[in-house]
Write a protein that holds these residues in place. Structure first.
Motif, mmCIF file in Angstrom:
data_model
loop_
_atom_site.group_PDB
_atom_site.id
_atom_site.type_symbol
_atom_site.label_atom_id
_atom_site.label_comp_id
_atom_site.label_asym_id
_atom_site.label_seq_id
_atom_site.Cartn_x
_atom_site.Cartn_y
_atom_site.Cartn_z
ATOM 1 N N LEU A 15 35.982 30.209 34.064
ATOM 2 C CA LEU A 15 36.129 31.550 33.497
ATOM 3 C C LEU A 15 37.592 31.961 33.365
ATOM 4 O O LEU A 15 37.950 32.750 32.492
ATOM 5 C CB LEU A 15 35.394 32.574 34.370
ATOM 6 N N GLY A 16 38.441 31.421 34.239
ATOM 7 C CA GLY A 16 39.852 31.796 34.207
ATOM 8 C C GLY A 16 40.586 31.303 32.972
ATOM 9 O O GLY A 16 41.609 31.881 32.579
ATOM 10 N N VAL A 17 40.078 30.261 32.343
ATOM 11 C CA VAL A 17 40.757 29.722 31.154
ATOM 12 C C VAL A 17 40.688 30.709 29.987
ATOM 13 O O VAL A 17 41.720 31.082 29.422
ATOM 14 C CB VAL A 17 40.165 28.351 30.773
ATOM 15 N N ARG A 21 43.755 33.278 30.740
ATOM 16 C CA ARG A 21 44.740 32.383 30.108
ATOM 17 C C ARG A 21 45.417 31.493 31.144
ATOM 18 O O ARG A 21 46.608 31.210 31.064
ATOM 19 C CB ARG A 21 45.804 33.183 29.351
ATOM 20 N N ARG A 22 44.655 31.063 32.129
ATOM 21 C CA ARG A 22 45.200 30.231 33.201
ATOM 22 C C ARG A 22 44.597 28.836 33.084
ATOM 23 O O ARG A 22 43.418 28.637 33.353
ATOM 24 C CB ARG A 22 44.888 30.826 34.568
ATOM 25 N N ARG A 23 45.420 27.890 32.688
ATOM 26 C CA ARG A 23 44.949 26.524 32.525
ATOM 27 C C ARG A 23 44.755 25.867 33.885
ATOM 28 O O ARG A 23 45.485 26.137 34.841
ATOM 29 C CB ARG A 23 45.946 25.723 31.680
ATOM 30 N N VAL A 24 43.769 25.002 33.959
ATOM 31 C CA VAL A 24 43.446 24.307 35.205
ATOM 32 C C VAL A 24 44.205 22.985 35.236
ATOM 33 O O VAL A 24 43.987 22.112 34.399
ATOM 34 C CB VAL A 24 41.932 24.062 35.324
ATOM 35 N N SER A 25 45.094 22.844 36.200
ATOM 36 C CA SER A 25 45.853 21.602 36.343
ATOM 37 C C SER A 25 45.004 20.553 37.046
ATOM 38 O O SER A 25 43.920 20.835 37.578
ATOM 39 C CB SER A 25 47.137 21.857 37.127
ATOM 40 N N PRO A 154 42.225 34.422 41.232
ATOM 41 C CA PRO A 154 40.853 34.221 41.702
ATOM 42 C C PRO A 154 40.568 32.826 42.248
ATOM 43 O O PRO A 154 39.818 32.690 43.218
ATOM 44 C CB PRO A 154 40.006 34.504 40.449
ATOM 45 N N LEU A 155 41.146 31.784 41.638
ATOM 46 C CA LEU A 155 40.838 30.434 42.102
ATOM 47 C C LEU A 155 41.362 30.211 43.517
ATOM 48 O O LEU A 155 40.697 29.583 44.351
ATOM 49 C CB LEU A 155 41.434 29.399 41.138
ATOM 50 N N PHE A 156 42.557 30.706 43.800
ATOM 51 C CA PHE A 156 43.118 30.583 45.145
ATOM 52 C C PHE A 156 42.224 31.281 46.167
ATOM 53 O O PHE A 156 41.958 30.750 47.254
ATOM 54 C CB PHE A 156 44.527 31.175 45.169
ATOM 55 N N ILE A 157 41.734 32.475 45.832
ATOM 56 C CA ILE A 157 40.885 33.227 46.750
ATOM 57 C C ILE A 157 39.540 32.523 46.928
ATOM 58 O O ILE A 157 39.000 32.456 48.038
ATOM 59 C CB ILE A 157 40.683 34.661 46.239
ATOM 60 N N SER A 158 38.978 31.990 45.853
ATOM 61 C CA SER A 158 37.672 31.325 45.940
ATOM 62 C C SER A 158 37.723 30.105 46.837
ATOM 63 O O SER A 158 36.805 29.859 47.629
ATOM 64 C CB SER A 158 37.202 30.922 44.534
ATOM 65 N N VAL A 159 38.794 29.332 46.717
ATOM 66 C CA VAL A 159 38.948 28.153 47.582
ATOM 67 C C VAL A 159 39.318 28.583 48.997
ATOM 68 O O VAL A 159 38.831 28.024 49.980
ATOM 69 C CB VAL A 159 40.002 27.192 47.000
ATOM 70 N N GLY A 160 40.162 29.616 49.099
ATOM 71 C CA GLY A 160 40.605 30.056 50.418
ATOM 72 C C GLY A 160 39.492 30.597 51.285
ATOM 73 O O GLY A 160 39.475 30.388 52.499
#
Length: 235
Positions: A15-17, A21-25, A154-160
């Motif tokens: 959803l973040g993409v 506008r946050r590409r997944v590395s 959001p991705l950092f929080i979801s993993v954290g």
């Protein structure tokens, strides 16, 4: 709930993409795979899959996916709408959400299970203390989640938030002396590895952004640097 938490980072990354506008590395994708795999090893849903009826198994899978979609949508939309919100705004949003939950949650409970409301007067004082303590912990949890969304992504929080599972195992070891089984140790290591990977990805992004910041602030300097790089490449 554990499986829903494990699926959430993958949905947040997807959803973040388009929304942020946050590409997944590759490192972030590795973090999602490690953390999700660690949760799967800890939950081991396949143990009961063979004995469960196909209908109940399908309902369980749909419930997990629905919970994960709601959690991922909340995190991504919160960041999309509020951005880098200050703590006061985060607290105000949580107050509104809390009032909404109390109002409509109580109405739904009264509609579907009126006997539960009638039995609330028989609850002991100790139980009420435990309920209010749980409510306080839930408020703090949601406040730190929302504040973390405002400060990071959001991705950092979801993993954290998946680190709560290794912490639970550690508390079980300290308080009850329960030693984790080898599969649990593998799952914990995978979750911690996923969190380390997402931290490294953020660190690398910060280095790149800090390096590009002066060029973005000074277009003339950026143009001169680009021309210098072009001349170097030609020579």
């Amino acid at each position: 709930r554990l499986l829903a938490s494990g699926v959430t980072p993958a949905l947040v990354a997807l959803l973040g993409v388009p929304l942020l506008r946050r590409r997944v590395s590759l490192v972030a994708a590795l973090a999602v795979l490690l953390s999700g795999g660690g949760v799967a090893v800890l939950a081991r849903p396949w143990n009961g899959a063979a004995s469960a009826a196909s209908g109940s198994l399908t309902i369980g899978v749909l419930e997990v996916l629905g919970a994960a979609c709601c959690a991922a949508s909340y995190k991504v939309l919160f960041k999309r709408i509020f951005g880098d919100a200050p703590a006061a705004l985060v607290l105000a949003v949580l107050c509104v959400l809390g009032l909404w939950s109390v109002t409509f949650g109580t109405a739904a409970l009264a509609l579907f299970d009126i006997k539960s409301l009638q039995q609330m007067g028989a609850i002991s004082r100790e139980v009420w203390v435990a309920i209010f303590a749980r409510c306080l912990l839930d408020v703090l949890f949601n406040f730190f989640i929302a504040l973390g969304l405002a400060l990071t992504h959001p991705l950092f929080i979801s993993v954290g938030t998946l680190l709560s599972t290794p912490l639970n195992v550690l508390l079980e070891l300290v308080w009850h002396g329960t030693v984790p089984a080898p599969p649990e140790a593998v799952g914990i290591a995978a979750i911690c590895g996923g969190f380390a990977a997402i931290m490294y990805d953020d660190y690398k992004r910060d280095i790149v952004n800090n390096a590009l910041a002066p060029a973005a602030e000074s277009p003339v300097a950026a143009r001169g640097e680009t021309e210098s790089l072009d001349r170097s490449a030609q020579t």
